[in-house]
Design a protein around this motif. Structure first.
Motif, short mmCIF file in Angstrom:
data_model
loop_
_atom_site.label_atom_id
_atom_site.label_comp_id
_atom_site.label_asym_id
_atom_site.label_seq_id
_atom_site.Cartn_x
_atom_site.Cartn_y
_atom_site.Cartn_z
N ALA A 1 60.41 19.40 14.03
CA ALA A 1 61.73 19.34 14.65
C ALA A 1 61.58 18.94 16.11
CB ALA A 1 62.47 20.67 14.53
N GLY A 2 62.60 18.26 16.63
CA GLY A 2 62.54 17.84 18.03
C GLY A 2 63.77 17.09 18.46
N LEU A 3 63.62 16.30 19.52
CA LEU A 3 64.70 15.48 20.06
C LEU A 3 64.26 14.03 20.07
CD1 LEU A 3 65.72 17.69 23.12
CD2 LEU A 3 67.07 17.35 21.04
N ALA A 4 65.21 13.13 19.82
CA ALA A 4 64.88 11.71 19.77
C ALA A 4 66.02 10.87 20.32
CB ALA A 4 64.57 11.29 18.34
N PHE A 5 65.65 9.74 20.89
CA PHE A 5 66.63 8.74 21.31
C PHE A 5 66.67 7.61 20.30
CE2 PHE A 5 66.06 10.40 25.73
CZ PHE A 5 67.40 10.64 25.99
N GLY A 6 67.81 6.90 20.28
CA GLY A 6 67.93 5.70 19.48
C GLY A 6 67.82 4.48 20.36
N THR A 7 68.43 3.37 19.94
CA THR A 7 68.28 2.10 20.63
C THR A 7 69.17 1.98 21.86
OG1 THR A 7 69.90 1.15 19.11
CG2 THR A 7 67.58 0.85 18.57
N ILE A 8 70.17 2.86 22.03
CA ILE A 8 71.07 2.79 23.17
C ILE A 8 70.61 3.78 24.23
CG2 ILE A 8 73.46 2.99 23.95
CD1 ILE A 8 74.32 2.53 21.05
N PRO A 9 70.12 3.33 25.40
CA PRO A 9 69.54 4.23 26.39
C PRO A 9 70.50 5.30 26.88
CG PRO A 9 68.99 1.96 26.88
CD PRO A 9 70.00 1.93 25.78
N SER A 10 71.81 5.03 26.90
CA SER A 10 72.75 5.99 27.46
C SER A 10 73.24 7.02 26.44
CB SER A 10 73.96 5.25 28.03
OG SER A 10 74.61 4.51 27.02
N LEU B 1 65.17 -2.30 35.53
CA LEU B 1 64.39 -1.90 34.37
C LEU B 1 64.95 -2.55 33.11
CD1 LEU B 1 63.95 1.91 35.10
CD2 LEU B 1 62.11 0.22 35.02
N GLU B 2 64.07 -3.14 32.32
CA GLU B 2 64.46 -3.78 31.07
C GLU B 2 63.43 -3.41 30.02
OE1 GLU B 2 66.49 -4.89 28.68
OE2 GLU B 2 67.40 -6.08 30.30
N GLY B 3 63.77 -3.57 28.74
CA GLY B 3 62.79 -3.24 27.72
C GLY B 3 63.34 -3.19 26.32
N THR B 4 62.52 -2.72 25.41
CA THR B 4 62.88 -2.59 24.01
C THR B 4 62.69 -1.14 23.58
OG1 THR B 4 60.63 -3.12 23.29
CG2 THR B 4 62.17 -4.95 23.50
N MET B 5 63.47 -0.72 22.61
CA MET B 5 63.40 0.66 22.11
C MET B 5 63.51 0.63 20.58
SD MET B 5 63.55 4.04 23.05
CE MET B 5 64.57 4.38 24.49
N PRO B 6 62.57 1.27 19.86
CA PRO B 6 62.70 1.36 18.40
C PRO B 6 63.96 2.12 18.00
CG PRO B 6 60.49 1.97 19.13
CD PRO B 6 61.35 1.90 20.36
N LYS B 7 64.35 1.98 16.76
CA LYS B 7 65.55 2.67 16.28
C LYS B 7 65.40 4.18 16.31
CE LYS B 7 67.20 -1.07 13.30
NZ LYS B 7 67.52 -1.48 11.92
N PHE B 8 64.18 4.65 16.13
CA PHE B 8 63.92 6.09 16.20
C PHE B 8 62.80 6.31 17.19
CE2 PHE B 8 61.52 9.87 14.60
CZ PHE B 8 62.51 10.82 14.82
N TYR B 9 63.11 7.04 18.27
CA TYR B 9 62.12 7.24 19.33
C TYR B 9 62.11 8.71 19.76
CZ TYR B 9 59.54 6.77 23.66
OH TYR B 9 58.62 6.92 24.65
N PRO B 10 61.26 9.53 19.12
CA PRO B 10 61.17 10.94 19.53
C PRO B 10 60.42 11.07 20.84
CG PRO B 10 59.59 10.49 17.81
CD PRO B 10 60.36 9.22 18.01
N PHE B 11 60.94 11.87 21.77
CA PHE B 11 60.19 12.08 22.99
C PHE B 11 59.59 13.47 23.07
CE2 PHE B 11 63.13 14.72 25.34
CZ PHE B 11 64.40 14.27 25.01
#
Length: 345
Positions: free
Chosen positions: A262-271, A325-335
């Motif tokens: 279990a944890g926290l994750a971001f998606g493709t939208i940084p905000s 800052l620019e970049g790419t983010m996977p659809k599922f990104y747990p931090f």
């Protein structure tokens, strides 16, 4: 290499290594680590000794990196023993030096100290932990800079990358990469409010990082000689639990293990808000790969940039032509996440 055939005395064995040897709930990790390391070369001739004693975390990080690069289609040249990896793919070859923010002898932020601060909701200690995190990571990067690997004849003219992971205290794996971005680029996301610190609204310049009497400047990529560093690879998802999950979903162990994450994750939208997630890790059900939560931070001042197309489905960050800052983010990104394995008799 056979990492689990003891070559040092019992009293010098790393306690985590000893647990890995015998704990049934960690059997998937043990078997997978043995499988991966059997393909590696011990150029330093001390890999096994360090893995079993004082260098357990550092050597585990190298095992992770070996598997990560192999899974992404790179080939290895083991003819030199420094930097740690000489890699080639699609006619492009480059070097990677592995680094880790290991615990130091005078470590103030022990597990007991942190838990007491959490219990008392001590916000001052929480802020100190974050600054300490930046300083430990910054110290490791700076020390690697002094090695001047770019001056080696076999490295000259090739991209040079430093790969770093946090392992200096109990909470180091739970802090997201935002603080690394601040240190590397001297930029940070200004939050909507303290109550909603995870919601960035704009990018601002970072002030110096300070803890007690110690102070370090932001923007690692502006330091002298950093133009020789093409990029930084970072992840907080390379610990023993990573190997245990990967081994268990592969079905490598005969032990009957229940494993939850279990944890926290971001998606493709940084905000977007970070989303809570939970997973049951089940043999035969592939939920995770070696790219998960790995980041590449590209140096805007690099003399020899690293090709951004070498690895796909990964988080990458760079500075665009407007200095943003620019970049790419996977659809599922747990931090961050926690994993609970239980062996059933």
């Amino acid at each position: 290499m056979n990492l689990f055939e003891n070559i040092i005395s019992e009293d010098k064995l790393n306690p985590v290594f000893k647990m890995l040897q015998t704990a049934k709930q960690l059997d998937p990790a043990k078997l997978l680590i043995h499988e991966i390391s059997s393909e590696m070369k011990d150029n330093d001739r001390n890999f096994i000794e360090q893995f079993q004693s004082t260098g357990f975390n550092s050597r585990l990080w190298e095992i992770f990196l070996f598997k990560f690069f192999k899974e992404n289609g790179f080939s290895f040249d083991f003819t030199k023993n420094r930097p740690d990896f000489h890699l080639e793919k699609n006619g492009i070859d480059f070097f990677v030096e592995a680094s880790l923010s290991n615990e130091v002898a005078e470590e103030k932020f022990t597990k007991e100290f942190i838990r007491e601060a959490e219990k008392n909701n001590d916000l001052v200690v929480q802020e100190e932990l974050i600054e300490h995190y930046v300083m430990r990571m910054g110290s490791v990067l700076y020390s690697k800079l002094q090695k001047k690997y770019w001056e080696l004849e076999w490295v000259k003219g090739k991209p040079l990358v430093i790969a770093i992971a946090p392992a200096h205290n109990y909470l180091s794996n739970f802090l997201p990469d935002a603080k690394i971005i601040e240190y590397l680029y001297g930029l940070s996301y200004e939050s909507k409010s303290k109550e909603e610190a995870h919601i960035p609204i704009k990018v601002v310049r970072t002030e110096n990082h300070k803890l007690g009497e110690k102070e370090i400047p932001p923007n690692f990529f502006e330091l002298p000689d950093t133009e020789n560093i093409s990029a930084i690879i970072f992840t907080n998802n390379s610990d023993l639990h990573k190997f245990n999950r990967m081994g268990h979903q592969k079905g490598i162990s005969k032990e009957f293990i229940l494993m939850e994450r279990a944890g926290l994750a971001f998606g493709t939208i940084p905000s977007a808000y970070p989303v809570e997630f939970s997973q049951s890790i089940i043999p035969g059900e592939i939920k995770e790969d070696w790219n998960e939560a790995v980041c590449i931070f590209h140096n805007p001042n690099a003399i020899i940039p690293l090709n951004r197309d070498l690895i796909s489905n990964i988080r990458q960050t760079w500075i665009d032509e407007n200095g943003e800052l620019e970049g790419t983010m996977p659809k599922f990104y747990p931090f961050n996440s926690k994993t609970l394995p239980v062996a059933i008799e």
